[in-house]
Design a protein around this motif. Structure first.
Motif, short mmCIF file in Angstrom:
data_model
loop_
_atom_site.label_atom_id
_atom_site.label_comp_id
_atom_site.label_asym_id
_atom_site.label_seq_id
_atom_site.Cartn_x
_atom_site.Cartn_y
_atom_site.Cartn_z
N ALA A 151 0.58 6.10 3.41
CA ALA A 151 -0.71 6.92 3.80
C ALA A 151 -1.47 6.28 4.18
O ALA A 151 -2.47 6.07 5.08
CB ALA A 151 -0.79 8.18 2.95
N GLU A 152 -1.63 5.37 3.38
CA GLU A 152 -3.54 4.56 3.02
C GLU A 152 -2.28 2.50 4.49
O GLU A 152 -3.42 2.66 5.06
CB GLU A 152 -3.43 3.58 2.11
CG GLU A 152 -3.39 4.89 0.72
CD GLU A 152 -3.85 3.81 -0.43
OE1 GLU A 152 -3.48 2.86 -0.59
OE2 GLU A 152 -4.23 4.56 -1.14
N ARG A 153 -1.70 2.59 5.20
CA ARG A 153 -0.87 1.42 5.75
C ARG A 153 -1.96 1.73 7.53
O ARG A 153 -2.61 0.57 7.58
CB ARG A 153 0.74 1.67 6.24
CG ARG A 153 0.70 1.39 4.68
CD ARG A 153 2.68 1.65 4.81
NE ARG A 153 3.44 0.73 3.76
CZ ARG A 153 4.43 0.88 3.43
NH1 ARG A 153 5.04 1.81 4.68
NH2 ARG A 153 5.12 1.15 2.04
N MET B 107 0.49 -1.08 0.38
CA MET B 107 -0.16 0.24 0.02
C MET B 107 1.27 1.34 0.00
O MET B 107 2.06 1.11 0.35
CB MET B 107 -1.00 -0.25 1.39
CG MET B 107 -2.30 -1.29 1.56
SD MET B 107 -3.00 -0.60 2.85
CE MET B 107 -4.36 -2.10 2.96
N GLU B 108 0.36 2.68 -0.16
CA GLU B 108 0.36 3.49 0.23
C GLU B 108 0.80 3.87 1.34
O GLU B 108 -0.01 3.80 2.40
CB GLU B 108 -0.25 4.66 -1.06
CG GLU B 108 -0.34 4.67 -2.42
CD GLU B 108 1.05 5.02 -2.75
OE1 GLU B 108 2.11 5.67 -2.32
OE2 GLU B 108 1.37 4.51 -4.28
N PRO C 8 -4.55 3.29 8.42
CA PRO C 8 -5.80 3.28 8.56
C PRO C 8 -6.31 1.87 7.83
O PRO C 8 -7.50 1.48 8.27
CB PRO C 8 -6.24 4.19 7.47
CG PRO C 8 -5.28 5.11 6.97
CD PRO C 8 -3.56 4.43 7.25
N ALA C 9 -5.57 1.14 7.31
CA ALA C 9 -5.79 -0.54 6.62
C ALA C 9 -5.67 -1.38 7.72
O ALA C 9 -6.75 -2.17 7.99
CB ALA C 9 -5.27 -1.22 5.27
N THR D 137 -9.41 -5.53 5.56
CA THR D 137 -7.41 -5.90 5.12
C THR D 137 -7.39 -7.14 5.96
O THR D 137 -7.77 -7.28 7.11
CB THR D 137 -7.74 -4.74 5.60
OG1 THR D 137 -7.06 -4.37 6.31
CG2 THR D 137 -7.73 -3.62 4.44
#
Length: 213
Positions: free
Chosen positions: A116-118, A113-114, A120-121, A184
């Motif tokens: 910034a997405e890690r 993932m990017e 939150p996932a 996720t």
């Protein structure tokens, strides 16, 4: 004669058919407990609104496969622990494989993932509620599973209780997935595993009292 020797001698006299009968009772207990958990999810938490479409996707079934595999291992481990003299290396190895596979997939997904997405996932929108809800739902099925498992002859009641807790919580977690929209691998590996682990720990405490000879 030592207590462990006495237990082994008594267990050796148990008829083979008795073990099969206990297994059948345990399976029936899982069905009964599972139906009540499913009812609890539907009436208390509610099924996710997109359940139909979610069941058409891969992630829904990957989550169910992980929790379901833990349930299978829990049943296997409880069955072995309930038979004095039975080796538990194989189910423990299977447990390690399931956990390692889940962790490996979660790590791969995390770094795919990017940045910034890690987080939150991993945290999702229900991290605080996930583990407690799985623990509560597992308590609905626990009386059925632990009651049926009393027909076994565990020499290590704490370990047998942990296996029963693992089995019960994995069942609850699988059905909880029909409510939880989080899919996720990171979320499932952290928060679902935490809820299942807490139930297994509680099961170990209960088993020391309930499965005592």
């Amino acid at each position: 004669m030592k207590t462990d020797d006495l237990i082994e001698a008594l267990a050796a006299d148990l008829p083979v058919s008795g073990a099969r009968q206990v297994e059948r009772r345990l399976l029936l207990a899982l069905v009964a407990g599972g139906l009540l958990v499913l009812l609890g999810v539907g009436l208390w938490l509610g099924f996710r609104e997109d359940l139909g479409s979610a069941m058409m996707g891969r992630n829904f079934w990957l989550k169910a496969t992980y929790t379901g595999a833990l349930g299978v291992v829990g049943f296997w481990l409880l069955d072995r622990l309930g038979r004095p003299g039975s080796a538990i290396r194989a189910p423990l190895l299977a447990l390690g494989v399931v956990l390692a596979a889940g962790a490996g997939f979660a790590v791969w997904e995390f770094f795919s993932m990017e940045e910034a997405e890690r987080m939150p996932a991993v945290m999702g929108e229900s991290a605080r509620a996930c583990a407690p809800l799985i623990l509560i739902l597992s308590l609905i099925a626990a009386p059925f599973v632990f009651g049926a498992a009393r027909g076994f002859a565990p020499m290590r009641p704490g370990a047998a209780g942990a296996a029963a807790g693992l089995l019960t919580a994995a069942l609850a977690a699988t059905l909880y997935g029909m409510h939880c929209p989080e899919q996720t691998a990171g979320f499932v590996m952290v928060w679902y595993s935490l809820g299942i682990g807490l139930a297994a720990a509680a099961g170990a405490v209960i088993g020391r009292v309930l499965f005592r000879w």
